[in-house]
Scaffold this motif. Structure first.
Motif, PDB file in Angstrom:
ATOM      1  N   LEU A  47       0.817  -1.210   0.000  1.00  0.00           N
ATOM      2  CA  LEU A  47       0.000   0.000   0.000  1.00  0.00           C
ATOM      3  C   LEU A  47       0.852   1.263   0.000  1.00  0.00           C
ATOM      4  O   LEU A  47       0.533   2.237  -0.688  1.00  0.00           O
ATOM      5  N   ASN A  48       1.942   1.252   0.765  1.00  0.00           N
ATOM      6  CA  ASN A  48       2.817   2.411   0.813  1.00  0.00           C
ATOM      7  C   ASN A  48       3.299   2.798  -0.584  1.00  0.00           C
ATOM      8  O   ASN A  48       3.236   3.970  -0.975  1.00  0.00           O
ATOM      9  N   GLN A  49       3.738   1.806  -1.361  1.00  0.00           N
ATOM     10  CA  GLN A  49       4.248   2.064  -2.700  1.00  0.00           C
ATOM     11  C   GLN A  49       3.127   2.409  -3.678  1.00  0.00           C
ATOM     12  O   GLN A  49       3.295   3.275  -4.549  1.00  0.00           O
ATOM     13  N   LEU A  50       1.990   1.757  -3.546  1.00  0.00           N
ATOM     14  CA  LEU A  50       0.856   2.050  -4.425  1.00  0.00           C
ATOM     15  C   LEU A  50       0.426   3.504  -4.292  1.00  0.00           C
ATOM     16  O   LEU A  50       0.126   4.185  -5.289  1.00  0.00           O
ATOM     17  N   ILE A  51       0.406   3.984  -3.060  1.00  0.00           N
ATOM     18  CA  ILE A  51       0.019   5.378  -2.826  1.00  0.00           C
ATOM     19  C   ILE A  51       1.089   6.324  -3.368  1.00  0.00           C
ATOM     20  O   ILE A  51       0.775   7.331  -4.022  1.00  0.00           O
ATOM     21  N   LYS A  52       2.351   6.003  -3.108  1.00  0.00           N
ATOM     22  CA  LYS A  52       3.433   6.868  -3.605  1.00  0.00           C
ATOM     23  C   LYS A  52       3.453   6.911  -5.130  1.00  0.00           C
ATOM     24  O   LYS A  52       3.732   7.967  -5.722  1.00  0.00           O
ATOM     25  N   ASP A  53       3.151   5.796  -5.766  1.00  0.00           N
ATOM     26  CA  ASP A  53       3.076   5.784  -7.228  1.00  0.00           C
ATOM     27  C   ASP A  53       1.981   6.727  -7.720  1.00  0.00           C
ATOM     28  O   ASP A  53       2.132   7.385  -8.760  1.00  0.00           O
ATOM     29  N   LYS A  54       0.885   6.783  -6.959  1.00  0.00           N
ATOM     30  CA  LYS A  54      -0.210   7.695  -7.307  1.00  0.00           C
ATOM     31  C   LYS A  54       0.229   9.139  -7.116  1.00  0.00           C
ATOM     32  O   LYS A  54       0.016  10.000  -7.992  1.00  0.00           O
ATOM     33  N   TYR A  55       0.860   9.408  -5.979  1.00  0.00           N
ATOM     34  CA  TYR A  55       1.305  10.774  -5.686  1.00  0.00           C
ATOM     35  C   TYR A  55       2.346  11.275  -6.692  1.00  0.00           C
ATOM     36  O   TYR A  55       2.408  12.480  -6.976  1.00  0.00           O
ATOM     37  N   ALA A  56       3.155  10.356  -7.199  1.00  0.00           N
ATOM     38  CA  ALA A  56       4.237  10.747  -8.115  1.00  0.00           C
ATOM     39  C   ALA A  56       3.709  11.412  -9.381  1.00  0.00           C
ATOM     40  O   ALA A  56       4.435  12.164 -10.045  1.00  0.00           O
ATOM     41  N   ASN A  57       2.455  11.154  -9.706  1.00  0.00           N
ATOM     42  CA  ASN A  57       1.857  11.723 -10.913  1.00  0.00           C
ATOM     43  C   ASN A  57       0.974  12.932 -10.630  1.00  0.00           C
ATOM     44  O   ASN A  57       0.248  13.390 -11.514  1.00  0.00           O
ATOM     45  N   LEU A  58       1.042  13.424  -9.401  1.00  0.00           N
ATOM     46  CA  LEU A  58       0.211  14.553  -9.011  1.00  0.00           C
ATOM     47  C   LEU A  58       1.065  15.754  -8.614  1.00  0.00           C
ATOM     48  O   LEU A  58       2.243  15.619  -8.275  1.00  0.00           O
ATOM     49  N   SER A  59       0.452  16.910  -8.627  1.00  0.00           N
ATOM     50  CA  SER A  59       1.140  18.116  -8.168  1.00  0.00           C
ATOM     51  C   SER A  59       1.113  18.161  -6.646  1.00  0.00           C
ATOM     52  O   SER A  59       0.349  17.433  -5.996  1.00  0.00           O
ATOM     53  N   ALA A  60       1.918  19.041  -6.075  1.00  0.00           N
ATOM     54  CA  ALA A  60       1.948  19.195  -4.619  1.00  0.00           C
ATOM     55  C   ALA A  60       0.574  19.600  -4.087  1.00  0.00           C
ATOM     56  O   ALA A  60       0.129  19.111  -3.044  1.00  0.00           O
ATOM     57  N   ALA A  61      -0.097  20.478  -4.812  1.00  0.00           N
ATOM     58  CA  ALA A  61      -1.425  20.929  -4.375  1.00  0.00           C
ATOM     59  C   ALA A  61      -2.431  19.784  -4.401  1.00  0.00           C
ATOM     60  O   ALA A  61      -3.287  19.669  -3.510  1.00  0.00           O
ATOM     61  N   GLN A  62      -2.331  18.939  -5.418  1.00  0.00           N
ATOM     62  CA  GLN A  62      -3.252  17.797  -5.518  1.00  0.00           C
ATOM     63  C   GLN A  62      -3.006  16.792  -4.401  1.00  0.00           C
ATOM     64  O   GLN A  62      -3.951  16.236  -3.829  1.00  0.00           O
ATOM     65  N   VAL A  63      -1.741  16.548  -4.071  1.00  0.00           N
ATOM     66  CA  VAL A  63      -1.417  15.618  -2.979  1.00  0.00           C
ATOM     67  C   VAL A  63      -1.866  16.210  -1.646  1.00  0.00           C
ATOM     68  O   VAL A  63      -2.462  15.517  -0.815  1.00  0.00           O
ATOM     69  N   GLN A  64      -1.591  17.471  -1.443  1.00  0.00           N
ATOM     70  CA  GLN A  64      -1.964  18.140  -0.192  1.00  0.00           C
ATOM     71  C   GLN A  64      -3.465  18.059   0.063  1.00  0.00           C
ATOM     72  O   GLN A  64      -3.915  17.981   1.207  1.00  0.00           O
ATOM     73  N   ALA A  65      -4.239  18.041  -1.009  1.00  0.00           N
ATOM     74  CA  ALA A  65      -5.696  17.995  -0.897  1.00  0.00           C
ATOM     75  C   ALA A  65      -6.200  16.690  -0.304  1.00  0.00           C
ATOM     76  O   ALA A  65      -7.375  16.593   0.076  1.00  0.00           O
TER      77      ALA A  65
END
Length: 264
Positions: free
Chosen positions: A207-225
């Motif tokens: 799960l840790n890696q699955l989430i990080k893979d998702k975050y890697a394709n998002l902007s900082a603002a999108q992740v912060q949300a």
């Protein structure tokens, strides 16, 4: 006329009792997916208090609830150690039956001190057999503390002994947004969770890696949300729902685990 009405009422009562009994029996016949973990699985009572949510509050949305029960028994503030030593695990274990599933996610709180006066919840780093005799200032007595891996293996052993299926989940990453950038880092507990699962020959959801893979394709603002503004660990509702979807994705990717057959 009164006797007929009384007789009819008794028939209705009997029918209701039989119907209710069938529902209860059907509910008991279904397997249960038990969730154990910390606040990132269930925060508070799992109702979004303070806008903090754990993914366990939404994972049942991805399963066919006519065929499987989902019970979220995670508790905020716990580690793999205190979930067991504080008496939380035993009553759950007593309910587990053959054919059930138990998904565990620990790690965030295991990095805490072993014997501080606030929580005394930490575990020895790693997955070895080391132990340390400490004085627990919370319980005011001596306690032998083991490694993160030792406590995880104990969960797995107990679950297997009941004829149920253990599934290890690596803990979610903390908020990776720093100075307006998404900074993804490795997590030792995610690695140790995977190593324990491999050694014990049980399924693992990265799960840790699955989430990080998702975050890697998002902007900082999108992740912060996806995170609450109250700290750097807990997700809001949107973040918890995203994580729940990735847990379901992880279940679907398991090669031969029967739990995947209960997904919608």
């Amino acid at each position: 006329m009164k006797s007929k009405n009384k007789y009819f009422s008794l028939l209705l009562l009997a029918a209701f009792i039989i119907f209710s009994s069938c529902i209860v029996l059907k509910q008991k016949d279904k397997p249960t997916l038990f969730l154990i973990g910390d606040s990132t699985v269930k925060n508070g009572k799992g109702k979004g208090d303070g806008s903090l949510w754990g993914w366990g509050s939404f994972i049942s949305d991805f399963f066919n609830n006519d065929k499987i029960n989902v019970e979220n028994d995670a508790l905020g503030g716990t580690s793999s150690r205190t979930f067991q030593t504080n008496g939380l695990w035993e009553p759950i274990l007593a309910k587990i039956k053959k054919g059930d599933f138990v998904m565990m996610q620990f790690g965030h709180n295991d990095s805490s001190p072993l014997d501080d006066t606030a929580r005394a919840r930490g575990t020895i780093k790693g997955i070895g057999i080391e132990s340390r005799n400490i004085y627990n200032p919370i319980k005011k007595k001596q306690e032998v503390v083991y490694t993160y891996g030792w406590y995880m293996r104990k969960f797995i052993s107990d679950i297997k002994a009941k004829g149920a299926t253990p599934i290890v989940c690596s803990s979610i990453p903390r908020n990776p947004v720093k100075d307006g950038n998404v900074v993804l880092v490795d997590d030792s507990y995610a690695t140790w969770a995977q190593e324990v699962a491999k050694a014990e020959k049980v399924d693992f959801i990265p799960l840790n890696q699955l989430i990080k893979d998702k975050y890697a394709n998002l902007s900082a603002a999108q992740v912060q949300a996806y995170f609450t503004e109250k700290d750097h660990t807990h997700t809001n509702e949107a973040g918890a729902k995203l994580n729940a979807s990735l847990v379901a994705e992880g279940v679907r990717a398991l090669k031969s685990n029967p739990l995947k057959s209960y997904l919608k």
